[in-house]
Structures are given as structure tokens and as C-alpha cells.
Design an enzyme around this catalytic site. Structure first.
Site, short mmCIF file in Angstrom:
data_model
loop_
_atom_site.label_atom_id
_atom_site.label_comp_id
_atom_site.label_asym_id
_atom_site.label_seq_id
_atom_site.Cartn_x
_atom_site.Cartn_y
_atom_site.Cartn_z
N GLY A 11 70.41 227.25 122.07
CA GLY A 11 69.86 228.59 121.90
C GLY A 11 68.53 228.56 121.16
O GLY A 11 67.98 227.48 120.88
N THR A 36 73.99 232.12 126.55
CA THR A 36 72.70 232.78 126.30
C THR A 36 71.63 231.75 125.98
O THR A 36 70.48 232.11 125.80
CB THR A 36 72.81 233.78 125.12
OG1 THR A 36 73.22 233.07 123.95
CG2 THR A 36 73.80 234.88 125.43
N ASN A 99 88.02 227.08 115.40
CA ASN A 99 87.98 225.73 115.97
C ASN A 99 87.01 224.83 115.21
O ASN A 99 87.31 223.67 114.93
CB ASN A 99 87.58 225.80 117.46
CG ASN A 99 88.71 226.35 118.32
OD1 ASN A 99 89.88 226.25 117.94
ND2 ASN A 99 88.37 226.95 119.45
N TYR A 145 79.85 242.58 117.33
CA TYR A 145 79.05 241.51 116.70
C TYR A 145 79.22 241.55 115.18
O TYR A 145 79.54 240.54 114.55
CB TYR A 145 77.59 241.71 117.09
CG TYR A 145 76.63 240.68 116.54
CD1 TYR A 145 76.68 239.35 116.96
CD2 TYR A 145 75.67 241.03 115.60
CE1 TYR A 145 75.78 238.41 116.46
CE2 TYR A 145 74.77 240.11 115.10
CZ TYR A 145 74.83 238.80 115.54
OH TYR A 145 73.94 237.87 115.04
N LYS A 149 81.21 238.69 112.87
CA LYS A 149 80.55 237.91 111.80
C LYS A 149 81.22 238.15 110.46
O LYS A 149 81.34 237.22 109.65
CB LYS A 149 79.07 238.28 111.73
CG LYS A 149 78.26 237.81 112.93
CD LYS A 149 78.10 236.30 112.96
CE LYS A 149 77.18 235.86 114.09
NZ LYS A 149 77.02 234.41 114.16
P1 NAD Z 1 70.88 232.53 121.06
O1 NAD Z 1 71.60 233.48 121.95
O2 NAD Z 1 69.56 232.03 121.46
O3 NAD Z 1 71.80 231.27 120.73
C1 NAD Z 1 73.20 231.33 120.68
C2 NAD Z 1 73.72 230.09 121.38
O4 NAD Z 1 75.17 230.08 121.30
C3 NAD Z 1 73.37 230.07 122.87
O5 NAD Z 1 72.79 228.83 123.20
C4 NAD Z 1 74.71 230.28 123.57
O6 NAD Z 1 74.75 229.69 124.85
C5 NAD Z 1 75.67 229.66 122.56
N1 NAD Z 1 77.03 230.14 122.71
C6 NAD Z 1 77.47 231.42 122.74
N2 NAD Z 1 78.81 231.45 122.90
C7 NAD Z 1 79.22 230.17 122.96
C8 NAD Z 1 80.49 229.54 123.12
N3 NAD Z 1 81.62 230.25 123.26
N4 NAD Z 1 80.56 228.19 123.16
C9 NAD Z 1 79.44 227.44 123.03
N5 NAD Z 1 78.21 227.98 122.87
C10 NAD Z 1 78.11 229.32 122.84
O7 NAD Z 1 70.78 233.26 119.63
P2 NAD Z 1 70.02 232.84 118.29
O8 NAD Z 1 69.05 233.89 117.98
O9 NAD Z 1 69.56 231.43 118.38
O10 NAD Z 1 71.20 232.96 117.23
C11 NAD Z 1 71.90 231.82 116.75
C12 NAD Z 1 72.86 232.24 115.65
O11 NAD Z 1 72.13 232.83 114.57
C13 NAD Z 1 73.91 233.26 116.08
O12 NAD Z 1 75.14 232.95 115.46
C14 NAD Z 1 73.37 234.56 115.56
O13 NAD Z 1 74.40 235.48 115.29
C15 NAD Z 1 72.66 234.13 114.28
N6 NAD Z 1 71.58 235.06 113.91
C16 NAD Z 1 70.38 235.04 114.55
C17 NAD Z 1 69.38 235.93 114.16
C18 NAD Z 1 68.01 235.94 114.79
O14 NAD Z 1 67.15 236.73 114.36
N7 NAD Z 1 67.71 235.11 115.76
C19 NAD Z 1 69.64 236.86 113.14
C20 NAD Z 1 70.89 236.86 112.54
C21 NAD Z 1 71.85 235.95 112.92
#
Ligand code: NAD
Length: 316
Positions: A11, A36, A99, A145, A149
Site C-alpha cells: 500500500g 487497495t 492473527n 473503520y 481501529k
Molecule cells: P493503503 O490502502 O494504501 O494500504 C493498505 C494496504 O493493506 C493495501 O496494500 C491493502 O491491499 C492491504 N490490505 C488490506 N486488507 C488486507 C488484508 N485482509 N490482508 C492483507 N493485506 C490487506 O492505505 P495506507 O494509507 O497506506 O494506510 C496504511 C495503514 O495506515 C492503514 O492501517 C491505515 O488505517 C493507516 N493510516 C493511514 C493514514 C494515511 O493518512 N495514509 C492515516 C491514518 C491511518
């Protein structure tokens, strides 16, 4: 050489974390089901210490090798994604976190949970310190969501307190940078795409709601400082420089040199009115401070990813 598992490593944030850890000399096992995320985000990695495993973490995950750190990032993160995948979002926050905590326990690894400022909901305290417990609507469309969390945080603390697991929790505030998907619905990629295409920049409501935007490199540096510290309680990481969405739209238009006009659209349900991290704990515990200004971060984002016309042309 330490070994790190990065869930959600294909991601946006996870792929930058993989790059950072490899540069620090870690072996990295990136686990992602590409829901995603995208292989495009990791295709540049040539390091022999890097392995990609395509796996859905709502199912148990096992690995033979020694593991030192588990970074648990897997979860849909943008409202467009988690409202499209509500049950999956709840499952990955619950079963998926179970897990990975179970794996960290077996391996005696330090576990980092990527939590979010959304645990504060539409905050009644401003800026938000980690001691504030939040104002979250459990039955609204964003509840899948936010509550996933919050549950993941409770689970992480239970593993720590009852099972003696070495854990830490980072509450991430809005972060942006290269490799965000132009169509993921979050404010900065949307504004950048619209400005670069010369289309109207769409601001929700009257644009007076505030956010604080941090650049990805600052965040990932903070992850590493936190995981190598002895801290167990949540730590906010984000840029405390607060601005309205209207100011953000103006900044994007200025940095891109676009002629786009700003237009206004209806405010989404439960859209937080204000958001600003109190980063006192990050400063004191980690000596962490954001270093990249918004204009600089926007420029780096445009240079790195939005110059690729193919990404613009391919909504996903
Ligand atoms: P993103 O969607 O780019 O990345 C999430 C990744 O998780 C993706 O690659 C997706 O394929 C993978 N994924 C989802 N469900 C899965 C599953 N069941 N098994 C294996 N992989 C799975 O989002 P991001 O912005 O990179 O966010 C990453 C983390 O940081 C998340 O947990 C998000 O809640 C947290 N976060 C991000 C932000 C931000 O501003 N980007 C803010 C707060 C929290």
C-alpha cells in the site's frame, strides 16, 4: 540482520516503510492481498532481502523464519475504500490484528499497530492528545473503520498487558506523498489530480473544516523511532500545522501552477470538523518533529508520481 514483517506493505505507507527498513539493513517480508495496494508500489525493489507474500490476513499467517518486528498496517484506509469494503475493514481490524498479534507472540517480536486519528472521531478536544478518548459514531458509515481501529488498539493493549507482548501503537494523522492513488478519494491526491488536469478543485462543505497534513517520509521516520523505543502507549504522529480544506486547495493550485477554480460540494456524513495532533509525546519520547513543509511535500509528490500520466489515466 533484523527481520521485519510489513502487513499492507504494497500500500501507500507500507511500501515506503519497506523501502526505509531495507535501507536500514532489515530483511523485509511484505504481506498484502492487494485489495487497495498494488504491485506497482513495490516493483522498484530489487533488494535480495525483500520477499512479497500475497495473503489475506483475515486468515492465519505463518512463517518459518525468525521475526524481530511486525508492522501491522493492513487495512483499507481511505473512506472510499472502507465504505466499499465495510465487513472486510472490520474483519482485518479484528481477525487480522488477532492473527498478527498471535504471530508476534510466537516469534517474540515487537508489534507496531498502525492506528489512526479517526479513533478520536469528530473531536471535542482540540488539538487531540493521546489521553483524549474520542467522540466516535459507531453506527455511522465511518464507524466500520473507526471502531475497527479502536478494537485493534484494545486488542493490542490486551496482548501487551495480559500476554506480555512487546507492542506499540501509532495514531497516524492525515499523511500524503508519492504512491497515493489519484482516485482514492483523499483530499490531497484528489486536489492534485484535479489541479493537474485543469479541472475544478472540489472542496466539501464551505471548506472551513481543518486537517493537518504530514509528509510520508516524516511519518515513516517516526514509525522507526517508535518501534525501536520501549514505548507501549499510543503516540500521535502527524504534522501539527493545521489548515482549512480551502487553504489546502489554494496551496495545491499554487504549487501546481494550475488555473483550476475551486467549487463546493456537499459535506460527507460524519466528516470531522477539526483535526490536529498534539505531538508533545512524540517530541518528548522520540525526539520526533516533522521536517517537510506542505509546499515542499506537495512538490515532491507531484515530481514523484503525478508526472506519470498513466497513473492519472487509470482510475482504480
Ligand atoms: P493503503 O490502502 O494504501 O494500504 C493498505 C494496504 O493493506 C493495501 O496494500 C491493502 O491491499 C492491504 N490490505 C488490506 N486488507 C488486507 C488484508 N485482509 N490482508 C492483507 N493485506 C490487506 O492505505 P495506507 O494509507 O497506506 O494506510 C496504511 C495503514 O495506515 C492503514 O492501517 C491505515 O488505517 C493507516 N493510516 C493511514 C493514514 C494515511 O493518512 N495514509 C492515516 C491514518 C491511518
Amino acid at each position: 540482520m533484523p527481520t521485519s514483517i510489513v502487513t499492507g506493505g504494497a500500500g501507500f505507507l507500507g511500501s515506503h516503510l519497506c523501502d526505509f527498513l531495507l535501507a536500514e539493513g532489515h530483511q523485509v517480508v511484505c504481506v498484502d492481498n492487494l485489495d487497495t495496494g498494488s504491485l506497482q508500489n513495490i516493483e522498484h525493489i530489487r533488494d535480495s532481502g525483500f520477499v512479497f507474500v500475497n495473503h489475506d490476513l483475515t486468515e492465519p499467517f505463518q512463517i518459518e523464519e525468525r521475526v524481530d518486528f511486525v508492522f501491522h498496517l493492513a487495512s483499507p484506509a481511505s473512506p472510499i475504500d472502507y465504505m466499499r469494503l465495510p465487513l472486510h475493514t472490520l474483519k482485518v481490524g479484528s481477525y487480522g490484528t488477532h492473527n498478527m498479534l498471535g504471530l508476534a507472540k510466537v516469534k517474540r517480536a515487537r508489534f507496531l499497530l498502525a492506528s489512526t486519528s479517526e479513533v478520536y472521531g469528530d473531536p471535542q478536544v482540540h488539538p487531540q492528545p493521546e489521553t483524549y478518548w474520542g467522540h466516535v459514531n459507531p453506527i455511522g458509515p465511518r464507524g466500520v473503520y473507526d471502531e475497527a481501529k479502536r478494537y485493534a488498539e484494545a486488542l493490542t493493549m490486551a496482548y501487551h498487558r495480559q500476554q506480555g507482548l512487546d507492542t506499540c501503537i501509532v495514531r497516524i494523522f492525515n499523511t500524503y506523498g508519492p504512491r497515493m492513488r489519484p482516485h482514492d478519494g483523499r483530499a490531497i491526491p484528489t486536489f492534485l489530480r484535479q489541479a493537474l488536469e485543469g479541472k475544478p478543485v472540489t472542496v466539501f462543505g464551505d471548506g472551513s473544516q481543518t486537517r493537518s497534513f504530514g509528509f510520508v517520509d516524516d511519518l515513516i521516520r517516526g514509525f522507526f523511532l517508535l518501534v525501536t523505543s520501549g514505548e507501549h502507549l499510543p503516540v500521535n504522529l502527524g504534522n501539527p500545522h493545521e489548515m482549512s480544506l480551502l487553504e489546502l486547495a489554494e496551496a495545491v493550485i499554487r504549487v501546481t501552477g494550475s488555473q483550476s477554480e475551486i467549487v463546493y460540494e456537499a459535506l460527507p456524513v460524519d466528516d470531522p470538523q477539526v483535526r490536529q495532533p498534539d505531538i508533545t509525546r512524540a517530541r518528548q519520547l522520540l525526539g520526533w518533529e516533522p521536517q517537510v513543509s506542505l509546499d515542499e511535500g506537495l512538490r515532491r509528490t507531484v515530481d514523484a508520481s503525478w508526472s506519470d500520466a498513466a497513473r492519472l489515466a487509470a482510475p482504480r
